[in-house]
Design a protein around this motif. Structure first.
Motif, PDB file in Angstrom:
ATOM      1  N   PRO A  34       0.802  -1.225   0.000  1.00 57.16           N
ATOM      2  CA  PRO A  34       0.000   0.000   0.000  1.00 57.16           C
ATOM      3  C   PRO A  34       0.834   1.273   0.000  1.00 57.16           C
ATOM      4  N   CYS A  35       0.236   2.312  -0.535  1.00 61.78           N
ATOM      5  CA  CYS A  35       0.852   3.633  -0.420  1.00 61.78           C
ATOM      6  C   CYS A  35       1.078   3.877   1.068  1.00 61.78           C
ATOM      7  N   SER A  36      -0.002   3.772   1.861  1.00 60.11           N
ATOM      8  CA  SER A  36       0.104   3.961   3.314  1.00 60.11           C
ATOM      9  C   SER A  36      -0.429   2.736   4.030  1.00 60.11           C
TER      10      SER A  36
ATOM     11  N   TYR B 216       7.781  -6.076   0.307  1.00 58.68           N
ATOM     12  CA  TYR B 216       6.506  -5.447   0.658  1.00 58.68           C
ATOM     13  C   TYR B 216       6.793  -4.012   1.071  1.00 58.68           C
ATOM     14  N   ARG B 217       6.085  -3.063   0.456  1.00 58.92           N
ATOM     15  CA  ARG B 217       6.246  -1.666   0.832  1.00 58.92           C
ATOM     16  C   ARG B 217       5.028  -1.201   1.626  1.00 58.92           C
ATOM     17  N   GLY B 218       5.244  -0.281   2.528  1.00 58.22           N
ATOM     18  CA  GLY B 218       4.123   0.332   3.224  1.00 58.22           C
ATOM     19  C   GLY B 218       4.594   1.623   3.858  1.00 58.22           C
TER      20      GLY B 218
ATOM     21  N   TRP C 107       5.125   6.968   7.528  1.00 53.63           N
ATOM     22  CA  TRP C 107       5.177   8.432   7.671  1.00 53.63           C
ATOM     23  C   TRP C 107       4.977   8.983   6.267  1.00 53.63           C
ATOM     24  N   LYS C 108       3.893   9.667   6.038  1.00 51.84           N
ATOM     25  CA  LYS C 108       3.554  10.085   4.684  1.00 51.84           C
ATOM     26  C   LYS C 108       3.784  11.575   4.455  1.00 51.84           C
ATOM     27  N   PRO C 109       4.636  11.912   3.482  1.00 47.45           N
ATOM     28  CA  PRO C 109       4.834  13.341   3.188  1.00 47.45           C
ATOM     29  C   PRO C 109       3.650  13.832   2.353  1.00 47.45           C
TER      30      PRO C 109
ATOM     31  N   SER D  69       3.341   3.767 -10.332  1.00 49.14           N
ATOM     32  CA  SER D  69       2.186   4.287  -9.590  1.00 49.14           C
ATOM     33  C   SER D  69       2.250   5.805  -9.449  1.00 49.14           C
ATOM     34  N   HIS D  70       3.422   6.308  -9.003  1.00 48.74           N
ATOM     35  CA  HIS D  70       3.514   7.754  -8.786  1.00 48.74           C
ATOM     36  C   HIS D  70       3.722   8.520 -10.082  1.00 48.74           C
ATOM     37  N   ILE D  71       4.186   7.872 -11.139  1.00 49.87           N
ATOM     38  CA  ILE D  71       4.229   8.542 -12.446  1.00 49.87           C
ATOM     39  C   ILE D  71       2.795   8.654 -12.967  1.00 49.87           C
TER      40      ILE D  71
ATOM     41  N   LEU E  48       5.167  -1.005  -7.355  1.00 53.29           N
ATOM     42  CA  LEU E  48       3.772  -0.738  -7.727  1.00 53.29           C
ATOM     43  C   LEU E  48       2.907  -0.773  -6.472  1.00 53.29           C
ATOM     44  N   GLU E  49       2.129   0.261  -6.269  1.00 55.59           N
ATOM     45  CA  GLU E  49       1.303   0.305  -5.058  1.00 55.59           C
ATOM     46  C   GLU E  49       0.097  -0.624  -5.183  1.00 55.59           C
ATOM     47  N   SER E  50      -0.184  -1.341  -4.084  1.00 57.00           N
ATOM     48  CA  SER E  50      -1.357  -2.213  -4.085  1.00 57.00           C
ATOM     49  C   SER E  50      -2.066  -2.116  -2.741  1.00 57.00           C
TER      50      SER E  50
ATOM     51  N   SER F 267      -4.734   7.295   0.979  1.00 54.64           N
ATOM     52  CA  SER F 267      -3.874   8.116   0.124  1.00 54.64           C
ATOM     53  C   SER F 267      -3.726   7.401  -1.210  1.00 54.64           C
ATOM     54  N   ASP F 268      -3.560   8.180  -2.265  1.00 56.96           N
ATOM     55  CA  ASP F 268      -3.321   7.644  -3.615  1.00 56.96           C
ATOM     56  C   ASP F 268      -4.309   6.545  -4.047  1.00 56.96           C
ATOM     57  N   ALA F 269      -5.598   6.769  -3.762  1.00 56.73           N
ATOM     58  CA  ALA F 269      -6.622   5.752  -4.065  1.00 56.73           C
ATOM     59  C   ALA F 269      -6.692   5.409  -5.552  1.00 56.73           C
ATOM     60  N   GLU F 270      -6.483   6.405  -6.405  1.00 58.60           N
ATOM     61  CA  GLU F 270      -6.704   6.173  -7.846  1.00 58.60           C
ATOM     62  C   GLU F 270      -5.588   5.418  -8.542  1.00 58.60           C
ATOM     63  N   GLN F 271      -4.453   5.261  -7.871  1.00 56.82           N
ATOM     64  CA  GLN F 271      -3.333   4.617  -8.559  1.00 56.82           C
ATOM     65  C   GLN F 271      -3.005   3.234  -7.999  1.00 56.82           C
ATOM     66  N   GLN F 272      -3.739   2.803  -6.964  1.00 52.96           N
ATOM     67  CA  GLN F 272      -3.404   1.514  -6.359  1.00 52.96           C
ATOM     68  C   GLN F 272      -4.191   0.379  -7.004  1.00 52.96           C
TER      69      GLN F 272
END
Ligand code: PEP
Ligand code: MN
Length: 363
Positions: free
Chosen positions: A26-28, A51-53, A56-58, A204-206, A230-232, A241-246
């Motif tokens: 996930p993004c967060s 696994y990314r998560g 702390w979100k900027p 995802s962020h591009i 890739l965010e999932s 956060s970033d709902a449209e790209q996950q």
């Protein structure tokens, strides 16, 4: 110092990797349930290694969800233990970094906004001295390859050799459908300047939107990058956060199935021979191109001298507009890309004017 940098290949810290490196999550991190359920599904796909998560979100503006904070590190530890995946999160100051190291996080990454700040990067570098952590450095928000390299050098000087660069696009400075402009030339330049550095892409962020993820991911492989982040999310429609790209983990699997993974070479003699032949032809055409340009320069110089004798300016707008128009028209007929022809002639013309003013100002 750039030339002396020797970064470890990904295989050094991830021996079981069978290219490419896939990082997802996930993004967060939002709740323990969301974090763990997403991880369990991702772990079923052997193509995912890390696994990314974000904990702390900027966020660009205050008031948005800023992450769950330190508690998220506990969830990451749990995920690591339960699934065997390596785990990673973003750090943006010394305190984040200390906590991440203490929790045994395998991978930390420096976000795009932090890479743009040498003080922040140095603060992180000072904390990781002597550790075994893998550090991923996202590109800065502006397409400045030196700033990106500077951040990598600070990490390298802290004794870290397990480094990966992440291409996540740049704040748009040109019209684009994407959230961030990919500006692949900056990535090519990074590869040229630091050839040993593994580079992965963060579509995802591009993209900013699910519909563009595939084309960007494929382009990354076409360019020979070593992996993807890739965010999932178990349920992207509810993401904080970033709902449209996950992507849901199952959608991620489908996207990966469609991607064609390319190799630096085909290990096939016929292919290599044919490629060599075609490259020889390109080499010959390039020398002809340069010879033609050199003949053009000779004439430009004659014109410069002639204008000087007659006290005429080096730049003549009418001629320039007409030249550009006719070259673009001819280019179109020859099936050449319009923007390419424009940029090419802007460069050629700019250099002609430079040579002519030099001639006028000499003696
Ligand atoms: C992220 O990876 O969630 C993130 C905030 O990325 P970036 O630094 O690329 O904006
Ligand atoms: Mn995100």
């Amino acid at each position: 110092m750039s030339n002396t940098i020797e970064i470890n290949p990904i295989k050094t810290w991830l021996p079981r990797i069978n290219n490419p490196l896939l990082i997802s999550g996930p993004c967060s991190l939002e709740t323990e349930k969301q974090a763990l359920e997403t991880a369990r599904l991702l772990a079923k796909d052997p193509r995912v290694f890390v696994y990314r998560g974000g904990v702390w979100k900027p966020r660009t503006r205050p008031g948005s969800f800023e992450g769950v904070g330190s508690i998220g590190l506990k969830w990451l530890q749990q995920i690591r233990k339960e699934t065997g995946l390596l785990v990673g999160t973003e750090v943006a100051n010394a305190q984040h970094t200390e906590e991440a190291l203490k929790s045994g996080i395998d991978v930390i990454w420096i976000g795009a906004r932090s890479t743009a700040s040498p003080f922040v990067v140095q603060e992180i570098a000072n904390v990781i001295k002597g550790s075994q952590v893998v550090v991923m450095v996202k590109n800065p928000v502006n397409p400045d390859v030196q700033l990106w390299i500077g951040a990598i050098e600070r990490i390298y000087q802290a004794g870290i050799k397990n480094i990966v660069a992440i291409h996540r696009g740049f704040t748009p400075f040109k019209e684009t459908n994407y959230r961030n402009y990919p500006n692949w030339t900056t990535v090519i330049e990074l590869r040229r300047l630091l050839p040993s550095l593994p580079i992965i892409c963060d579509p995802s962020h591009i993209a900013g939107k699910r519909e563009y993820l595939f084309e960007i991911a494929q382009k990354a492989f076409d360019m020979g990058l070593e992996g993807l982040m890739l965010e999932s999310h178990i349920d992207p429609s509810c993401a904080l956060s970033d709902a449209e790209q996950q992507l849901k983990p199952a959608e991620l699997g489908k996207l990966l199935d469609k991607l064609v993974i390319r190799h630096e070479s085909a290990n096939n003699v016929d292919f290599e021979n044919r490629l060599d032949m075609l490259r020889n032809r390109i080499d010959n055409i390039d020398s002809e191109l340069l010879e033609i340009l050199s003949s053009r320069v000779e004439i430009v110089k004659q014109i410069g001298r002639y204008k000087k004798e007659n006290n005429v300016t080096a730049l003549q707008m009418n001629r320039w507009s007409m030249l550009m128009e006719s070259r673009v028209k001819l280019g179109k007929k020859l099936d050449l890309n319009e923007t390419f022809v424009k940029i090419l002639f802007q460069l050629i013309h700019e250099d002609s004017v430079r040579m002519q003013t030099e001639i006028m100002d000499s003696e």
